[in-house]
Write a protein that holds these residues in place. Structure first.
Motif, PDB file in Angstrom:
ATOM      1  N   GLN A 266       0.844  -1.209   0.000  1.00 41.72           N
ATOM      2  CA  GLN A 266       0.000   0.000   0.000  1.00 41.72           C
ATOM      3  C   GLN A 266       0.875   1.253   0.000  1.00 41.72           C
ATOM      4  O   GLN A 266       0.612   2.208  -0.733  1.00 41.72           O
ATOM      5  CB  GLN A 266      -0.919  -0.008   1.229  1.00 41.72           C
ATOM      6  N   GLU A 267       1.905   1.225   0.815  1.00 42.01           N
ATOM      7  CA  GLU A 267       2.796   2.380   0.922  1.00 42.01           C
ATOM      8  C   GLU A 267       3.582   2.572  -0.371  1.00 42.01           C
ATOM      9  O   GLU A 267       3.798   3.702  -0.817  1.00 42.01           O
ATOM     10  CB  GLU A 267       3.736   2.207   2.125  1.00 42.01           C
ATOM     11  N   LEU A 268       4.024   1.451  -0.975  1.00 35.01           N
ATOM     12  CA  LEU A 268       4.739   1.535  -2.250  1.00 35.01           C
ATOM     13  C   LEU A 268       3.881   2.177  -3.328  1.00 35.01           C
ATOM     14  O   LEU A 268       4.363   3.028  -4.084  1.00 35.01           O
ATOM     15  CB  LEU A 268       5.147   0.131  -2.724  1.00 35.01           C
ATOM     16  N   ALA A 269       2.630   1.778  -3.389  1.00 38.08           N
ATOM     17  CA  ALA A 269       1.731   2.341  -4.409  1.00 38.08           C
ATOM     18  C   ALA A 269       1.638   3.850  -4.263  1.00 38.08           C
ATOM     19  O   ALA A 269       1.702   4.590  -5.252  1.00 38.08           O
ATOM     20  CB  ALA A 269       0.353   1.697  -4.312  1.00 38.08           C
ATOM     21  N   SER A 270       1.511   4.314  -3.037  1.00 35.85           N
ATOM     22  CA  SER A 270       1.412   5.754  -2.793  1.00 35.85           C
ATOM     23  C   SER A 270       2.717   6.460  -3.171  1.00 35.85           C
ATOM     24  O   SER A 270       2.702   7.495  -3.837  1.00 35.85           O
ATOM     25  CB  SER A 270       1.089   5.985  -1.314  1.00 35.85           C
ATOM     26  N   LEU A 271       3.833   5.889  -2.758  1.00 39.59           N
ATOM     27  CA  LEU A 271       5.127   6.499  -3.073  1.00 39.59           C
ATOM     28  C   LEU A 271       5.401   6.500  -4.579  1.00 39.59           C
ATOM     29  O   LEU A 271       5.882   7.497  -5.127  1.00 39.59           O
ATOM     30  CB  LEU A 271       6.248   5.772  -2.332  1.00 39.59           C
ATOM     31  N   TYR A 272       5.094   5.389  -5.250  1.00 42.16           N
ATOM     32  CA  TYR A 272       5.284   5.342  -6.701  1.00 42.16           C
ATOM     33  C   TYR A 272       4.442   6.415  -7.392  1.00 42.16           C
ATOM     34  O   TYR A 272       4.903   7.087  -8.312  1.00 42.16           O
ATOM     35  CB  TYR A 272       4.889   3.974  -7.261  1.00 42.16           C
ATOM     36  N   ASN A 273       3.199   6.564  -6.957  1.00 44.88           N
ATOM     37  CA  ASN A 273       2.306   7.550  -7.548  1.00 44.88           C
ATOM     38  C   ASN A 273       2.841   8.973  -7.315  1.00 44.88           C
ATOM     39  O   ASN A 273       2.889   9.787  -8.244  1.00 44.88           O
ATOM     40  CB  ASN A 273       0.901   7.384  -6.958  1.00 44.88           C
TER      41      ASN A 273
ATOM     42  N   TYR B 123       6.558   4.583 -13.060  1.00 43.38           N
ATOM     43  CA  TYR B 123       6.117   4.644 -11.659  1.00 43.38           C
ATOM     44  C   TYR B 123       4.601   4.681 -11.532  1.00 43.38           C
ATOM     45  O   TYR B 123       4.034   4.039 -10.648  1.00 43.38           O
ATOM     46  CB  TYR B 123       6.786   5.803 -10.923  1.00 43.38           C
ATOM     47  N   PHE B 124       3.927   5.405 -12.412  1.00 42.56           N
ATOM     48  CA  PHE B 124       2.467   5.408 -12.380  1.00 42.56           C
ATOM     49  C   PHE B 124       1.919   3.995 -12.628  1.00 42.56           C
ATOM     50  O   PHE B 124       0.987   3.557 -11.958  1.00 42.56           O
ATOM     51  CB  PHE B 124       1.882   6.370 -13.416  1.00 42.56           C
ATOM     52  N   ASN B 125       2.511   3.289 -13.578  1.00 37.44           N
ATOM     53  CA  ASN B 125       2.034   1.940 -13.886  1.00 37.44           C
ATOM     54  C   ASN B 125       2.351   0.951 -12.767  1.00 37.44           C
ATOM     55  O   ASN B 125       1.564   0.037 -12.507  1.00 37.44           O
ATOM     56  CB  ASN B 125       2.571   1.465 -15.236  1.00 37.44           C
ATOM     57  N   LYS B 126       3.474   1.141 -12.084  1.00 41.57           N
ATOM     58  CA  LYS B 126       3.764   0.312 -10.904  1.00 41.57           C
ATOM     59  C   LYS B 126       2.694   0.548  -9.834  1.00 41.57           C
ATOM     60  O   LYS B 126       2.208  -0.402  -9.216  1.00 41.57           O
ATOM     61  CB  LYS B 126       5.141   0.657 -10.311  1.00 41.57           C
ATOM     62  N   ALA B 127       2.352   1.807  -9.624  1.00 42.15           N
ATOM     63  CA  ALA B 127       1.323   2.153  -8.634  1.00 42.15           C
ATOM     64  C   ALA B 127      -0.020   1.560  -9.044  1.00 42.15           C
ATOM     65  O   ALA B 127      -0.741   0.991  -8.212  1.00 42.15           O
ATOM     66  CB  ALA B 127       1.208   3.673  -8.483  1.00 42.15           C
TER      67      ALA B 127
ATOM     68  N   LEU C 167      -6.143   9.246 -12.623  1.00 41.92           N
ATOM     69  CA  LEU C 167      -6.126  10.688 -12.904  1.00 41.92           C
ATOM     70  C   LEU C 167      -4.718  11.146 -13.290  1.00 41.92           C
ATOM     71  O   LEU C 167      -4.548  11.946 -14.219  1.00 41.92           O
ATOM     72  CB  LEU C 167      -6.627  11.476 -11.695  1.00 41.92           C
ATOM     73  N   ASN C 168      -3.723  10.641 -12.582  1.00 43.64           N
ATOM     74  CA  ASN C 168      -2.345  11.005 -12.920  1.00 43.64           C
ATOM     75  C   ASN C 168      -1.951  10.489 -14.299  1.00 43.64           C
ATOM     76  O   ASN C 168      -1.289  11.185 -15.070  1.00 43.64           O
ATOM     77  CB  ASN C 168      -1.375  10.493 -11.858  1.00 43.64           C
ATOM     78  N   LEU C 169      -2.359   9.262 -14.597  1.00 46.12           N
ATOM     79  CA  LEU C 169      -2.073   8.719 -15.933  1.00 46.12           C
ATOM     80  C   LEU C 169      -2.797   9.508 -17.022  1.00 46.12           C
ATOM     81  O   LEU C 169      -2.224   9.776 -18.083  1.00 46.12           O
ATOM     82  CB  LEU C 169      -2.450   7.238 -15.991  1.00 46.12           C
TER      83      LEU C 169
END
Length: 182
Positions: A99-106, A124-128, A146-148
């Protein structure tokens, strides 16, 4: 909220419960952050991180690095923001904190996008996106979509941008997050 958190902080400091001291400092910092007092938030987050480092609380430390990175980002210091996001990513990857990785990657992808490092940002967006999909994290899925969408719009790929915007909108309506829906 500051008043009662400060009272709780005094109790935990007196009892020498360092994990809870760090947690309360984090709460206080988040209150300051939401009040747009980013320097005060940063000070509290740095203190929480120092405590979490001293007691070996890696999970808490990942949250501290994320929050420190966010504070620096709002203070317009992307160098420090990136540094803290990278520290958080390193610990989260080593401990499989998904969960934390997803947030950090985003978050990190957002900085890379703003720096026009589009290929890296997409990675990084795709990893998230992959992690958030696996975790069925609706709010996170809306955020990364939204970021993508913004990333693909920047690149001039309207069709893919629209696809991600529509997905984000569908999720935002489903979970009733008005800010993301707007």
């Amino acid at each position: 909220a500051i008043y009662f958190n400060t009272k709780a902080l005094q109790v935990y400091q007196k009892a020498n419960h360092q994990e809870y001291v760090a947690l309360i400092k984090n709460n206080i910092a988040n209150i300051y952050f939401n009040l747009k007092q980013y320097k005060r938030a940063l000070k509290e987050h740095l203190e929480a991180a120092k405590i979490r480092t001293s007691i070996g609380d890696n999970f808490g430390l990942v949250h501290s690095y994320t929050n420190i990175g966010n504070s620096y980002l709002f203070l317009k210091d992307t160098v420090q923001s990136i540094s803290n996001y990278q520290k958080g990513i390193k610990i989260a990857e080593a401990n499989n904190y998904q969960q934390e990785l997803a947030s950090l990657y985003n978050n990190y992808g957002g900085i890379l996008k703003d720096q026009e490092k589009h290929k890296e940002a997409l990675i990084y967006f795709n990893k998230a996106l992959k992690i958030r999909d696996k975790l069925n994290d609706s709010f996170g899925l809306a955020s990364v979509n939204l970021n993508l969408a913004d990333m693909y719009l920047t690149l001039g790929n309207i069709n893919i941008a629209e696809k991600h915007n529509r997905e984000a909108l569908k999720i935002a309506k489903k979970i009733n997050t008005k800010e993301q829906e707007m």
